[in-house]
Design a protein around this motif. Structure first.
Motif, PDB file in Angstrom:
ATOM      1  N   ALA A  28       0.529   2.722   8.278  1.00 64.30           N
ATOM      2  CA  ALA A  28      -0.177   4.011   8.211  1.00 64.30           C
ATOM      3  C   ALA A  28       0.325   4.848   7.036  1.00 64.30           C
ATOM      4  O   ALA A  28      -0.469   5.480   6.322  1.00 64.30           O
ATOM      5  CB  ALA A  28       0.008   4.767   9.521  1.00 64.30           C
ATOM      6  N   ILE A  29       1.628   4.852   6.819  1.00 68.44           N
ATOM      7  CA  ILE A  29       2.203   5.616   5.698  1.00 68.44           C
ATOM      8  C   ILE A  29       1.714   5.067   4.370  1.00 68.44           C
ATOM      9  O   ILE A  29       1.294   5.822   3.474  1.00 68.44           O
ATOM     10  CB  ILE A  29       3.743   5.587   5.778  1.00 68.44           C
ATOM     11  N   LEU A  30       1.755   3.754   4.215  1.00 67.18           N
ATOM     12  CA  LEU A  30       1.348   3.130   2.950  1.00 67.18           C
ATOM     13  C   LEU A  30      -0.130   3.403   2.646  1.00 67.18           C
ATOM     14  O   LEU A  30      -0.479   3.736   1.506  1.00 67.18           O
ATOM     15  CB  LEU A  30       1.608   1.625   3.003  1.00 67.18           C
ATOM     16  N   MET A  31      -0.977   3.266   3.671  1.00 63.49           N
ATOM     17  CA  MET A  31      -2.408   3.507   3.435  1.00 63.49           C
ATOM     18  C   MET A  31      -2.685   4.985   3.191  1.00 63.49           C
ATOM     19  O   MET A  31      -3.568   5.334   2.404  1.00 63.49           O
ATOM     20  CB  MET A  31      -3.220   2.997   4.642  1.00 63.49           C
ATOM     21  N   GLY A  32      -1.918   5.851   3.846  1.00 62.70           N
ATOM     22  CA  GLY A  32      -2.122   7.279   3.662  1.00 62.70           C
ATOM     23  C   GLY A  32      -1.750   7.775   2.278  1.00 62.70           C
ATOM     24  O   GLY A  32      -2.415   8.658   1.727  1.00 62.70           O
ATOM     25  N   VAL A  33      -0.677   7.225   1.694  1.00 63.30           N
ATOM     26  CA  VAL A  33      -0.201   7.699   0.381  1.00 63.30           C
ATOM     27  C   VAL A  33      -0.854   6.945  -0.771  1.00 63.30           C
ATOM     28  O   VAL A  33      -0.624   7.297  -1.935  1.00 63.30           O
ATOM     29  CB  VAL A  33       1.334   7.581   0.280  1.00 63.30           C
ATOM     30  N   SER A  34      -1.653   5.906  -0.468  1.00 62.15           N
ATOM     31  CA  SER A  34      -2.255   5.118  -1.554  1.00 62.15           C
ATOM     32  C   SER A  34      -3.225   5.960  -2.383  1.00 62.15           C
ATOM     33  O   SER A  34      -3.313   5.786  -3.603  1.00 62.15           O
ATOM     34  CB  SER A  34      -2.977   3.897  -0.979  1.00 62.15           C
ATOM     35  N   PHE A  35      -3.948   6.888  -1.741  1.00 62.84           N
ATOM     36  CA  PHE A  35      -4.927   7.700  -2.476  1.00 62.84           C
ATOM     37  C   PHE A  35      -4.265   8.761  -3.355  1.00 62.84           C
ATOM     38  O   PHE A  35      -4.564   8.845  -4.560  1.00 62.84           O
ATOM     39  CB  PHE A  35      -5.916   8.340  -1.493  1.00 62.84           C
ATOM     40  N   PRO A  36      -3.371   9.596  -2.802  1.00 67.78           N
ATOM     41  CA  PRO A  36      -2.768  10.620  -3.674  1.00 67.78           C
ATOM     42  C   PRO A  36      -1.899  10.037  -4.780  1.00 67.78           C
ATOM     43  O   PRO A  36      -1.787  10.628  -5.859  1.00 67.78           O
ATOM     44  CB  PRO A  36      -1.923  11.471  -2.706  1.00 67.78           C
ATOM     45  N   THR A  37      -1.268   8.878  -4.549  1.00 70.79           N
ATOM     46  CA  THR A  37      -0.421   8.278  -5.586  1.00 70.79           C
ATOM     47  C   THR A  37      -1.221   7.456  -6.585  1.00 70.79           C
ATOM     48  O   THR A  37      -0.761   7.208  -7.699  1.00 70.79           O
ATOM     49  CB  THR A  37       0.651   7.378  -4.955  1.00 70.79           C
ATOM     50  N   GLY A  38      -2.402   7.018  -6.179  1.00 76.92           N
ATOM     51  CA  GLY A  38      -3.239   6.220  -7.069  1.00 76.92           C
ATOM     52  C   GLY A  38      -2.866   4.757  -7.126  1.00 76.92           C
ATOM     53  O   GLY A  38      -3.389   4.017  -7.971  1.00 76.92           O
ATOM     54  N   PHE A  39      -2.001   4.295  -6.242  1.00 71.85           N
ATOM     55  CA  PHE A  39      -1.589   2.887  -6.227  1.00 71.85           C
ATOM     56  C   PHE A  39      -2.410   2.136  -5.170  1.00 71.85           C
ATOM     57  O   PHE A  39      -2.116   2.217  -3.974  1.00 71.85           O
ATOM     58  CB  PHE A  39      -0.094   2.750  -5.927  1.00 71.85           C
ATOM     59  N   TYR A  40      -3.420   1.403  -5.619  1.00 73.97           N
ATOM     60  CA  TYR A  40      -4.239   0.654  -4.666  1.00 73.97           C
ATOM     61  C   TYR A  40      -3.459  -0.488  -4.026  1.00 73.97           C
ATOM     62  O   TYR A  40      -3.832  -0.992  -2.957  1.00 73.97           O
ATOM     63  CB  TYR A  40      -5.494   0.118  -5.366  1.00 73.97           C
ATOM     64  N   GLU A  41      -2.352  -0.899  -4.695  1.00 73.34           N
ATOM     65  CA  GLU A  41      -1.524  -1.962  -4.115  1.00 73.34           C
ATOM     66  C   GLU A  41      -0.943  -1.547  -2.759  1.00 73.34           C
ATOM     67  O   GLU A  41      -0.751  -2.384  -1.870  1.00 73.34           O
ATOM     68  CB  GLU A  41      -0.377  -2.336  -5.063  1.00 73.34           C
ATOM     69  N   LEU A  42      -0.673  -0.251  -2.594  1.00 70.86           N
ATOM     70  CA  LEU A  42      -0.157   0.239  -1.315  1.00 70.86           C
ATOM     71  C   LEU A  42      -1.200   0.091  -0.215  1.00 70.86           C
ATOM     72  O   LEU A  42      -0.868  -0.203   0.947  1.00 70.86           O
ATOM     73  CB  LEU A  42       0.268   1.706  -1.446  1.00 70.86           C
ATOM     74  N   LEU A  43      -2.467   0.283  -0.563  1.00 66.95           N
ATOM     75  CA  LEU A  43      -3.555   0.114   0.400  1.00 66.95           C
ATOM     76  C   LEU A  43      -3.639  -1.337   0.853  1.00 66.95           C
ATOM     77  O   LEU A  43      -3.772  -1.628   2.051  1.00 66.95           O
ATOM     78  CB  LEU A  43      -4.880   0.555  -0.217  1.00 66.95           C
ATOM     79  N   ILE A  44      -3.541  -2.252  -0.096  1.00 63.20           N
ATOM     80  CA  ILE A  44      -3.598  -3.683   0.239  1.00 63.20           C
ATOM     81  C   ILE A  44      -2.423  -4.069   1.128  1.00 63.20           C
ATOM     82  O   ILE A  44      -2.588  -4.777   2.133  1.00 63.20           O
ATOM     83  CB  ILE A  44      -3.608  -4.534  -1.051  1.00 63.20           C
ATOM     84  N   LEU A  45      -1.225  -3.586   0.769  1.00 68.70           N
ATOM     85  CA  LEU A  45      -0.039  -3.895   1.569  1.00 68.70           C
ATOM     86  C   LEU A  45      -0.142  -3.291   2.969  1.00 68.70           C
ATOM     87  O   LEU A  45       0.228  -3.936   3.969  1.00 68.70           O
ATOM     88  CB  LEU A  45       1.217  -3.366   0.859  1.00 68.70           C
ATOM     89  N   GLY A  46      -0.662  -2.069   3.051  1.00 68.06           N
ATOM     90  CA  GLY A  46      -0.841  -1.435   4.356  1.00 68.06           C
ATOM     91  C   GLY A  46      -1.820  -2.190   5.231  1.00 68.06           C
ATOM     92  O   GLY A  46      -1.581  -2.377   6.437  1.00 68.06           O
TER      93      GLY A  46
END
Length: 414
Positions: A28-46
């Motif tokens: 949940a943390i990784l997917m939540g911060v993927s947008f404000p940080t701009g790192f789509y890799e965090l979304l994939i990992l989440g």
């Protein structure tokens, strides 16, 4: 994903569920911060981590509930997983509407809502005891087993369950928890293993995912405005939730076999009718018949295969084989889901509206398999269910050996 978690050490049921919530929180943390940080890799990992969380949860949770429940309520209590799963799907459809969290600016918040059930479970689960069967049969701790049974069943009603667990312990002897690959070499559970593999594949390849794929097209052909289709689609989630609840109410009275056999038989019928209605879409009545078939198919799936398949995985195996069986069933389920997701667009492109004839054949074959192979398991102990499969696994015992010889043979196999 995540089903191999049970394959090696067979950890505590409650402990595995507790640790699994930390995976959901991290996702949940990784997917939540993927947008404000701009790192789509965090979304994939989440998304990868929440897949692991789901795989573990769908295996361990029904395992924990099924081992703790008394035999006369085992089916109804194990259906709780399906009821809340379909309730979660419906909730996701509602909050995913554009007016709520489905807008472009809110999707990180929508993905992060998976932390809510994780928080709830982290707060509530520590107050629950460990699985009594696990404590006695896997850990050999009779005192903690009795204490857990008293918590679950009350001080006046726990003795019958304790006697059942002790009988299973005597039958198993010193047999240790098996690895998944060992189940394929064990002749005493050959038909049980074949049953859960066929039923798990049948559940995913039954056409339910194809129905959801076609739903928007069917609703559009019925004349529903495109902007209203997401609201009509809520009806599909409500159907699944309603039928899971109905299945939970009926499973102890009608039995597992009748519900799952009836579910696949009705799905076979709806595949036939849907193919007919999609073929004659030029007529005014055909889109409405197609829409009715979509809801009828979902209702039939939820009433039988959607809920009962998981319960039978609990009931067809004794303690030493059950976690490994869940690992195999979960792996087959996700592999089948992946396969149909990859192949279905090509099936539709090649067969068009006749694609549901493939699912018709599959539902019919699974129904025939259940009719000839799967016994009724309602209100039976795990040992009684294993005896039901004994003749299929080993052939008929000679009559002159008598009941005593059969008991000795069963004891050796256990």
């Amino acid at each position: 994903m995540g089903t191999t978690f049970l394959s090696s050490t067979h950890p505590q049921r409650k402990g595995a569920l507790l640790m699994n919530n930390f995976v959901a929180l991290l996702a949940a943390i990784l997917m939540g911060v993927s947008f404000p940080t701009g790192f789509y890799e965090l979304l994939i990992l989440g998304r990868f981590l929440i897949g692991i969380n789901t795989g573990i949860g769908l295996c361990v949770q029904p395992l924990y509930i099924g081992e703790a429940a008394p035999k006369h309520l085992r089916g109804a209590m194990a259906m709780g997983s399906s009821i809340f799963l379909t309730g979660g799907i419906l909730t996701g459809q509602v909050v995913g509407l554009r007016e709520l969290l489905g807008g472009e600016s809110h999707w990180p918040l929508l993905l992060s809502t998976c932390c809510i059930p994780a928080f709830v479970q982290l707060l509530a689960l520590p107050w629950f005891p460990e699985s009594p069967r696990f404590l006695f049969l896997d850990r050999g701790n009779e005192a903690k087993c009795v204490k857990a049974l008293k918590r679950f069943h009350g001080r006046l009603h726990y003795r019958r369950e304790m006697e059942d667990i002790q009988r299973e312990g005597l039958a198993l002897g010193s047999q240790k928890a098996k690895k998944p690959w060992e189940l394929f070499l064990d002749r005493s559970i050959r038909w049980q293993l074949l049953t859960i593999i066929c039923m798990t594949m049948g559940q995913q390849l039954s056409g339910i995912n194809g129905i959801y794929f076609y739903a928007s097209y069917v609703f559009q052909e019925a004349g529903i405005p495109e902007g209203k289709i997401p609201y009509v689609t809520l009806g599909t989630g409500a159907c699944e939730c309603l039928t899971a609840l109905t299945c939970g109410l009926l499973i102890e009275s009608m039995g597992r076999r009748a519900l799952i056999l009836g579910g696949y038989s009705l799905m076979t019928l709806w595949c036939m009718v849907l193919t007919f209605s999609l073929t004659y879409q030029v007529y005014w009545w055909a889109p409405y018949l197609s829409m009715a078939c979509v809801f009828a198919f979902i209702l039939s799936f939820g009433l039988g295969p959607g809920g009962v398949t998981n319960i039978l995985t609990i009931e067809l195996f004794t303690q030493s084989s059950r976690p490994a069986a869940y690992t195999i069933a979960g792996s087959v389920s996700w592999l089948s889901f992946f396969t149909i997701g990859m192949l279905f667009p090509f099936i539709v492109r090649g067969l068009k509206q006749y694609c549901f004839l493939v699912f018709l054949a599959e539902c019919c074959l699974v129904a025939l398999f259940i009719f000839f192979v799967v016994p009724e398991t309602k209100n039976k102990t795990f040992l009684e269910i294993k005896r039901e499969f004994h003749k299929m696994n080993f052939g008929r015992i000679k009559e002159q050996d008598g009941e005593l010889g059969e008991r000795r043979h069963l004891s050796n196999e256990f």
